[in-house]
Every structure is written in structure tokens, then in C-alpha cells.
Design a protein around this motif. Structure first.
Motif, mmCIF file in Angstrom:
data_model
loop_
_atom_site.group_PDB
_atom_site.id
_atom_site.type_symbol
_atom_site.label_atom_id
_atom_site.label_comp_id
_atom_site.label_asym_id
_atom_site.label_seq_id
_atom_site.Cartn_x
_atom_site.Cartn_y
_atom_site.Cartn_z
ATOM 1 N N ILE A 1 56.568 -45.880 147.837
ATOM 2 C CA ILE A 1 55.430 -46.105 148.226
ATOM 3 C C ILE A 1 54.416 -44.944 148.074
ATOM 4 O O ILE A 1 53.276 -45.014 147.947
ATOM 5 N N VAL A 2 54.974 -43.825 148.226
ATOM 6 C CA VAL A 2 54.470 -42.658 148.017
ATOM 7 C C VAL A 2 53.860 -42.481 146.714
ATOM 8 O O VAL A 2 52.617 -42.158 146.420
ATOM 9 N N GLY A 3 54.519 -42.761 145.789
ATOM 10 C CA GLY A 3 54.264 -42.592 144.320
ATOM 11 C C GLY A 3 53.181 -43.645 144.168
ATOM 12 O O GLY A 3 52.043 -43.270 143.254
ATOM 13 N N GLU A 4 53.180 -44.941 144.591
ATOM 14 C CA GLU A 4 52.119 -45.766 144.283
ATOM 15 C C GLU A 4 50.789 -45.282 144.892
ATOM 16 O O GLU A 4 49.675 -45.157 144.254
ATOM 17 N N ARG A 5 50.906 -44.884 146.287
ATOM 18 C CA ARG A 5 49.730 -44.457 146.774
ATOM 19 C C ARG A 5 49.129 -42.965 146.223
ATOM 20 O O ARG A 5 47.819 -43.066 145.848
ATOM 21 N N MET A 6 49.971 -42.293 145.614
ATOM 22 C CA MET A 6 49.320 -41.062 144.742
ATOM 23 C C MET A 6 48.812 -41.454 143.705
ATOM 24 O O MET A 6 47.669 -40.893 143.163
ATOM 25 N N LEU A 7 49.323 -42.440 142.839
ATOM 26 C CA LEU A 7 48.771 -42.758 141.590
ATOM 27 C C LEU A 7 47.262 -43.484 141.923
ATOM 28 O O LEU A 7 46.392 -43.221 141.019
ATOM 29 N N ARG A 8 47.424 -44.445 142.700
ATOM 30 C CA ARG A 8 46.005 -45.018 143.022
ATOM 31 C C ARG A 8 44.818 -43.980 143.611
ATOM 32 O O ARG A 8 44.018 -44.027 142.802
ATOM 33 N N ASN A 9 45.503 -43.001 144.301
ATOM 34 C CA ASN A 9 44.415 -42.075 144.702
ATOM 35 C C ASN A 9 43.906 -41.309 143.581
ATOM 36 O O ASN A 9 42.825 -40.676 143.381
ATOM 37 N N LEU A 10 44.924 -40.831 142.678
ATOM 38 C CA LEU A 10 44.801 -39.998 141.637
ATOM 39 C C LEU A 10 43.877 -40.786 140.603
ATOM 40 O O LEU A 10 42.699 -40.061 140.102
ATOM 41 N N ILE A 11 44.062 -41.957 140.200
ATOM 42 C CA ILE A 11 43.018 -42.615 139.470
ATOM 43 C C ILE A 11 41.767 -42.885 139.952
ATOM 44 O O ILE A 11 40.696 -42.350 139.352
ATOM 45 N N VAL A 12 41.642 -43.064 141.168
ATOM 46 C CA VAL A 12 40.280 -43.339 141.785
ATOM 47 C C VAL A 12 39.679 -42.104 142.271
ATOM 48 O O VAL A 12 38.290 -41.891 141.650
#
Length: 190
Positions: free
Chosen positions: A142-153
Motif C-alpha cells: 500500500i505504501v509503495g503504491e502510494r509512493m509510486l503514484r505520488n512520485l509520478i504525479v
């Protein structure tokens, strides 16, 4: 409205012109769109009952455009390589169409946007499938997915607005390193 105007208009033509207005930095209103189409704003109501419906359709189309490109870019990849490619493809696509991406991100969570919600579900499903295939526990995923989305945006916004202009390291190289750091907890044995 004459028959000639009626036959020139279509939902796709309207969305094409709406995207062009946004890309050019013009405001998207029924009036500006009708002028760009050489029509009257009343003609647009046959396709979109209001500005919210037009925005929903445009955002959904933008997201639906991205998913097959991601699927193509990810074909044959899995694990860390797939997640890295997903991030790079999102970055490249988002920056290539920066104003349209910015518009979509600003409107993606609007109420009464069923088409956009459906398109977001498709994108989230793709990302979730990749994240859930990692060896990490559910909380780390969950944290990894959120970090990845935040990083991309964040990357799209910051590079698109010129914030990441540093001669010491290219924005793309720093993004690759950040993605690698973001994915490390999802693949602890690598």
C-alpha cells in the motif's frame, strides 16, 4: 443550427478540440470550444449536457488513452522491471501532454464524473496487479503504491513547470533513482 454544422460535430471532434484548447493554454468553456469548432455553444449541448459532463468525458478519454500504452510498454515485463517501466511511461506520456495531464489530474476526483471514475478504475487495477505481485507484505505494498503514484504525479508537475532544472543531474536520471528507491521495499531480496 444548420445541417452542415450538425454533421461536422461529433463527440470525438468536440473532445479533440477541447484537448487542443487545453494544450494551447486556452480556457475550456462551451463558448471558447464552440468558437474553435466554428459552431455555436448551443450545438454542444446535444453531445454534453453541461461543462461537468464535457470535463468528465475528456478526463476519461485521457485516462483511457494511457492504459493501452501502459499495457503495450509493460508487455513481457514483470516485477520491478514492470513497475519501473510503468513509472517511466507515465512520466513520458504526462510530460509529452503536460497541460492535458495537468487538467486531467485537477479534475480526476470531481463529483458526478462516472466516466472518469471508470477510467481511473482501469488504471488502478493495472497498478494494483503489479504491486500485488511483489513479495512485500500488504502494508508495504500500500505504501509503495502510494509512493509510486505520488512520485509520478509530482515528477510530471515539477518537471512540467520547470522546477527540476539542475545541471548537476537530469530530471530523468533523478526520477529513475527515486523510482528505484521507492521500489526497494517492495523487493527486499533484490
Amino acid at each position: 443550427m444548420d445541417d452542415m454544422t450538425r454533421t461536422k460535430l461529433s463527440a470525438d471532434t468536440i473532445l479533440d478540440h477541447a484537448a487542443a484548447l487545453i494544450t494551447a493554454g486556452e480556457p475550456l468553456t462551451f463558448s471558447t470550444l464552440a468558437r474553435a469548432l466554428g459552431s455555436r455553444s448551443q450545438a454542444l449541448y446535444n453531445y454534453y449536457p453541461n461543462q461537468a459532463a464535457l470535463t468528465d468525458a475528456l478526463c476519461a478519454r485521457n485516462l483511457h488513452w494511457l492504459v493501452p500504452r501502459l499495457q503495450k510498454a509493460l508487455f513481457g515485463l514483470s516485477g520491478r522491471a514492470a513497475l519501473t517501466q510503468l513509472a517511466l511511461t507515465c512520466r513520458t506520456s504526462g510530460l509529452a501532454h503536460f497541460r492535458l495531464t495537468q487538467f486531467t489530474l485537477a479534475h480526476v476526483h470531481q463529483d458526478n464524473a462516472p466516466a472518469t471514475a471508470g477510467a481511473m478504475t482501469d488504471l488502478r487495477t493495472l497498478i494494483n496487479q503489479l504491486i500485488q505481485s511483489t513479495p512485500a507484505d500488504a502494508a508495504t505494498q500500500i505504501v509503495g503504491e502510494r509512493m509510486l503514484r505520488n512520485l509520478i504525479v509530482g515528477e510530471i508537475f515539477n518537471v512540467g513547470t520547470g522546477w527540476f532544472d539542475d545541471p548537476a543531474m537530469s530530471a530523468e536520471e533523478s526520477f529513475r533513482q527515486m523510482v528505484d528507491q521507492c521500489l526497494a521495499p517492495l523487493f527486499p531480496e533484490q
